[in-house]
Design a protein around this motif. Structure first.
Motif, PDB file in Angstrom:
ATOM      1  N   LEU A   1       0.808  -1.208   0.000  1.00 20.62           N
ATOM      2  CA  LEU A   1       0.000   0.000   0.000  1.00 20.62           C
ATOM      3  C   LEU A   1       0.847   1.266   0.000  1.00 20.62           C
ATOM      4  O   LEU A   1       0.360   2.314  -0.379  1.00 20.62           O
ATOM      5  CB  LEU A   1      -0.930   0.013   1.216  1.00 20.62           C
ATOM      6  N   SER A   2       2.078   1.156   0.424  1.00 16.98           N
ATOM      7  CA  SER A   2       2.922   2.347   0.508  1.00 16.98           C
ATOM      8  C   SER A   2       3.167   2.972  -0.869  1.00 16.98           C
ATOM      9  O   SER A   2       3.488   4.147  -0.964  1.00 16.98           O
ATOM     10  CB  SER A   2       4.251   2.020   1.187  1.00 16.98           C
ATOM     11  N   ARG A   3       2.994   2.186  -1.935  1.00 17.21           N
ATOM     12  CA  ARG A   3       3.192   2.712  -3.290  1.00 17.21           C
ATOM     13  C   ARG A   3       1.940   3.404  -3.821  1.00 17.21           C
ATOM     14  O   ARG A   3       2.008   4.120  -4.808  1.00 17.21           O
ATOM     15  CB  ARG A   3       3.583   1.587  -4.246  1.00 17.21           C
TER      16      ARG A   3
ATOM     17  N   ILE B   1      -7.024   7.615  -1.628  1.00 20.28           N
ATOM     18  CA  ILE B   1      -8.044   8.383  -2.338  1.00 20.28           C
ATOM     19  C   ILE B   1      -9.118   8.926  -1.395  1.00 20.28           C
ATOM     20  O   ILE B   1      -9.916   9.768  -1.792  1.00 20.28           O
ATOM     21  CB  ILE B   1      -8.702   7.551  -3.458  1.00 20.28           C
ATOM     22  N   TRP B   2      -9.115   8.460  -0.142  1.00 16.49           N
ATOM     23  CA  TRP B   2     -10.089   8.933   0.832  1.00 16.49           C
ATOM     24  C   TRP B   2      -9.619   8.533   2.219  1.00 16.49           C
ATOM     25  O   TRP B   2      -8.967   7.511   2.406  1.00 16.49           O
ATOM     26  CB  TRP B   2     -11.457   8.302   0.548  1.00 16.49           C
ATOM     27  N   LYS B   3      -9.964   9.349   3.208  1.00 18.37           N
ATOM     28  CA  LYS B   3      -9.707   9.018   4.612  1.00 18.37           C
ATOM     29  C   LYS B   3     -10.914   9.466   5.408  1.00 18.37           C
ATOM     30  O   LYS B   3     -11.422  10.578   5.219  1.00 18.37           O
ATOM     31  CB  LYS B   3      -8.449   9.707   5.124  1.00 18.37           C
ATOM     32  N   GLY B   4     -11.397   8.588   6.266  1.00 12.14           N
ATOM     33  CA  GLY B   4     -12.557   8.917   7.084  1.00 12.14           C
ATOM     34  C   GLY B   4     -12.874   7.785   8.033  1.00 12.14           C
ATOM     35  O   GLY B   4     -12.045   6.908   8.284  1.00 12.14           O
ATOM     36  N   PHE B   5     -14.089   7.804   8.547  1.00 12.71           N
ATOM     37  CA  PHE B   5     -14.537   6.781   9.494  1.00 12.71           C
ATOM     38  C   PHE B   5     -15.397   5.741   8.795  1.00 12.71           C
ATOM     39  O   PHE B   5     -16.154   6.064   7.887  1.00 12.71           O
ATOM     40  CB  PHE B   5     -15.386   7.401  10.609  1.00 12.71           C
ATOM     41  N   ILE B   6     -15.280   4.510   9.260  1.00 14.51           N
ATOM     42  CA  ILE B   6     -16.264   3.475   8.970  1.00 14.51           C
ATOM     43  C   ILE B   6     -16.914   3.153  10.300  1.00 14.51           C
ATOM     44  O   ILE B   6     -16.235   2.937  11.304  1.00 14.51           O
ATOM     45  CB  ILE B   6     -15.621   2.219   8.342  1.00 14.51           C
ATOM     46  N   ASN B   7     -18.247   3.156  10.293  1.00  9.41           N
ATOM     47  CA  ASN B   7     -18.979   2.948  11.532  1.00  9.41           C
ATOM     48  C   ASN B   7     -20.092   1.928  11.314  1.00  9.41           C
ATOM     49  O   ASN B   7     -20.959   2.123  10.463  1.00  9.41           O
ATOM     50  CB  ASN B   7     -19.582   4.269  12.015  1.00  9.41           C
TER      51      ASN B   7
ATOM     52  N   THR C   1     -10.154   4.984   8.723  1.00  8.59           N
ATOM     53  CA  THR C   1      -9.631   4.150   7.656  1.00  8.59           C
ATOM     54  C   THR C   1      -9.175   5.000   6.483  1.00  8.59           C
ATOM     55  O   THR C   1      -9.552   6.166   6.367  1.00  8.59           O
ATOM     56  CB  THR C   1     -10.706   3.129   7.190  1.00  8.59           C
ATOM     57  N   LYS C   2      -8.368   4.399   5.651  1.00  4.21           N
ATOM     58  CA  LYS C   2      -7.954   5.010   4.389  1.00  4.21           C
ATOM     59  C   LYS C   2      -8.435   4.098   3.273  1.00  4.21           C
ATOM     60  O   LYS C   2      -8.472   2.877   3.430  1.00  4.21           O
ATOM     61  CB  LYS C   2      -6.436   5.138   4.313  1.00  4.21           C
ATOM     62  N   ALA C   3      -8.793   4.700   2.144  1.00 10.14           N
ATOM     63  CA  ALA C   3      -9.225   3.931   0.982  1.00 10.14           C
ATOM     64  C   ALA C   3      -8.168   4.045  -0.106  1.00 10.14           C
ATOM     65  O   ALA C   3      -7.614   5.132  -0.340  1.00 10.14           O
ATOM     66  CB  ALA C   3     -10.567   4.439   0.469  1.00 10.14           C
ATOM     67  N   TYR C   4      -7.893   2.926  -0.743  1.00  9.03           N
ATOM     68  CA  TYR C   4      -6.897   2.854  -1.805  1.00  9.03           C
ATOM     69  C   TYR C   4      -7.557   2.321  -3.078  1.00  9.03           C
ATOM     70  O   TYR C   4      -8.450   1.482  -3.009  1.00  9.03           O
ATOM     71  CB  TYR C   4      -5.747   1.930  -1.399  1.00  9.03           C
ATOM     72  N   PRO C   5      -7.107   2.782  -4.232  1.00  6.23           N
ATOM     73  CA  PRO C   5      -7.710   2.325  -5.488  1.00  6.23           C
ATOM     74  C   PRO C   5      -7.345   0.879  -5.814  1.00  6.23           C
ATOM     75  O   PRO C   5      -6.232   0.435  -5.535  1.00  6.23           O
ATOM     76  CB  PRO C   5      -7.092   3.276  -6.523  1.00  6.23           C
ATOM     77  N   VAL C   6      -8.296   0.153  -6.365  1.00  4.74           N
ATOM     78  CA  VAL C   6      -8.053  -1.194  -6.854  1.00  4.74           C
ATOM     79  C   VAL C   6      -8.370  -1.245  -8.349  1.00  4.74           C
ATOM     80  O   VAL C   6      -7.536  -1.612  -9.157  1.00  4.74           O
ATOM     81  CB  VAL C   6      -8.886  -2.250  -6.094  1.00  4.74           C
ATOM     82  N   SER C   7      -9.588  -0.833  -8.728  1.00 12.92           N
ATOM     83  CA  SER C   7      -9.987  -0.888 -10.124  1.00 12.92           C
ATOM     84  C   SER C   7     -11.101   0.116 -10.389  1.00 12.92           C
ATOM     85  O   SER C   7     -11.975   0.307  -9.546  1.00 12.92           O
ATOM     86  CB  SER C   7     -10.476  -2.296 -10.461  1.00 12.92           C
ATOM     87  N   GLY C   8     -11.072   0.742 -11.539  1.00 12.73           N
ATOM     88  CA  GLY C   8     -12.132   1.663 -11.925  1.00 12.73           C
ATOM     89  C   GLY C   8     -11.659   3.101 -11.941  1.00 12.73           C
ATOM     90  O   GLY C   8     -10.472   3.391 -11.830  1.00 12.73           O
ATOM     91  N   CYS C   9     -12.616   4.003 -12.068  1.00 15.63           N
ATOM     92  CA  CYS C   9     -12.346   5.445 -12.130  1.00 15.63           C
ATOM     93  C   CYS C   9     -12.590   6.062 -10.756  1.00 15.63           C
ATOM     94  O   CYS C   9     -13.650   5.886 -10.169  1.00 15.63           O
ATOM     95  CB  CYS C   9     -13.260   6.085 -13.176  1.00 15.63           C
TER      96      CYS C   9
ATOM     97  N   LYS D   1     -24.050   3.653 -15.237  1.00 18.62           N
ATOM     98  CA  LYS D   1     -23.422   3.435 -13.930  1.00 18.62           C
ATOM     99  C   LYS D   1     -21.934   3.155 -14.097  1.00 18.62           C
ATOM    100  O   LYS D   1     -21.510   2.571 -15.084  1.00 18.62           O
ATOM    101  CB  LYS D   1     -24.047   2.235 -13.207  1.00 18.62           C
ATOM    102  N   GLU D   2     -21.165   3.589 -13.118  1.00 13.81           N
ATOM    103  CA  GLU D   2     -19.743   3.259 -13.070  1.00 13.81           C
ATOM    104  C   GLU D   2     -19.492   2.395 -11.850  1.00 13.81           C
ATOM    105  O   GLU D   2     -20.130   2.560 -10.818  1.00 13.81           O
ATOM    106  CB  GLU D   2     -18.888   4.527 -12.955  1.00 13.81           C
ATOM    107  N   LEU D   3     -18.555   1.511 -11.967  1.00 18.49           N
ATOM    108  CA  LEU D   3     -18.206   0.623 -10.869  1.00 18.49           C
ATOM    109  C   LEU D   3     -16.730   0.806 -10.565  1.00 18.49           C
ATOM    110  O   LEU D   3     -15.895   0.734 -11.459  1.00 18.49           O
ATOM    111  CB  LEU D   3     -18.496  -0.832 -11.267  1.00 18.49           C
ATOM    112  N   CYS D   4     -16.430   1.095  -9.312  1.00 18.56           N
ATOM    113  CA  CYS D   4     -15.029   1.167  -8.907  1.00 18.56           C
ATOM    114  C   CYS D   4     -14.860   0.330  -7.650  1.00 18.56           C
ATOM    115  O   CYS D   4     -15.783   0.183  -6.855  1.00 18.56           O
ATOM    116  CB  CYS D   4     -14.565   2.602  -8.693  1.00 18.56           C
ATOM    117  N   LEU D   5     -13.700  -0.229  -7.520  1.00 16.90           N
ATOM    118  CA  LEU D   5     -13.394  -1.097  -6.391  1.00 16.90           C
ATOM    119  C   LEU D   5     -12.294  -0.436  -5.573  1.00 16.90           C
ATOM    120  O   LEU D   5     -11.267  -0.026  -6.121  1.00 16.90           O
ATOM    121  CB  LEU D   5     -12.933  -2.461  -6.896  1.00 16.90           C
ATOM    122  N   ILE D   6     -12.541  -0.296  -4.270  1.00 15.35           N
ATOM    123  CA  ILE D   6     -11.547   0.303  -3.381  1.00 15.35           C
ATOM    124  C   ILE D   6     -11.226  -0.668  -2.259  1.00 15.35           C
ATOM    125  O   ILE D   6     -12.005  -1.566  -1.953  1.00 15.35           O
ATOM    126  CB  ILE D   6     -12.014   1.661  -2.801  1.00 15.35           C
ATOM    127  N   ARG D   7     -10.073  -0.455  -1.679  1.00 13.54           N
ATOM    128  CA  ARG D   7      -9.632  -1.279  -0.549  1.00 13.54           C
ATOM    129  C   ARG D   7      -9.514  -0.383   0.676  1.00 13.54           C
ATOM    130  O   ARG D   7      -8.887   0.672   0.621  1.00 13.54           O
ATOM    131  CB  ARG D   7      -8.268  -1.889  -0.856  1.00 13.54           C
TER     132      ARG D   7
END
Length: 93
Positions: free
Chosen positions: A1-3, A7-13, A22-30, A66-72
């Motif tokens: 993940l360091s590379r 794309i986002w930082k916030g809370f998951i509740n 948590t932080k969100a990182y891109p996997v696939s999509g726009c 619709k667009e589909l994006c996958l984040i981690r």
């Protein structure tokens, strides 16, 4: 993940299960507007079966509107890992 760029930082509740930063990182999509589209806190109401998810994703693939994006998601700090693992375990069970 360091590379990867965050794309986002916030809370998951998820009430009665876990709340963490948590932080969100891109996997696939726009991801052009995703950081603007996601709220500061993502509230999770429950879980759904994998079959339901894959049926829905299959329908989205054929949609032109619709667009589909996958984040981690990954815990923002080591201190957040316990809550992250609690939520992951809940979904995994």
């Amino acid at each position: 993940l360091s590379r990867l760029n965050t794309i986002w930082k916030g809370f998951i509740n998820m009430q009665s299960v876990a709340k963490f930063v948590t932080k969100a990182y891109p996997v696939s999509g726009c991801f052009d507007y995703l950081s603007e589209d996601l709220p500061d806190t993502i509230h999770i109401g429950g879980r759904i079966s994998p079959k339901t998810v894959w049926d829905y994703v299959g329908k989205l693939k054929s949609s032109l509107s619709k667009e589909l994006c996958l984040i981690r998601f990954h815990p923002a700090t080591e201190e957040e890992e316990v809550a992250y693992i609690s939520l992951y375990s809940y979904f995994s069970s």
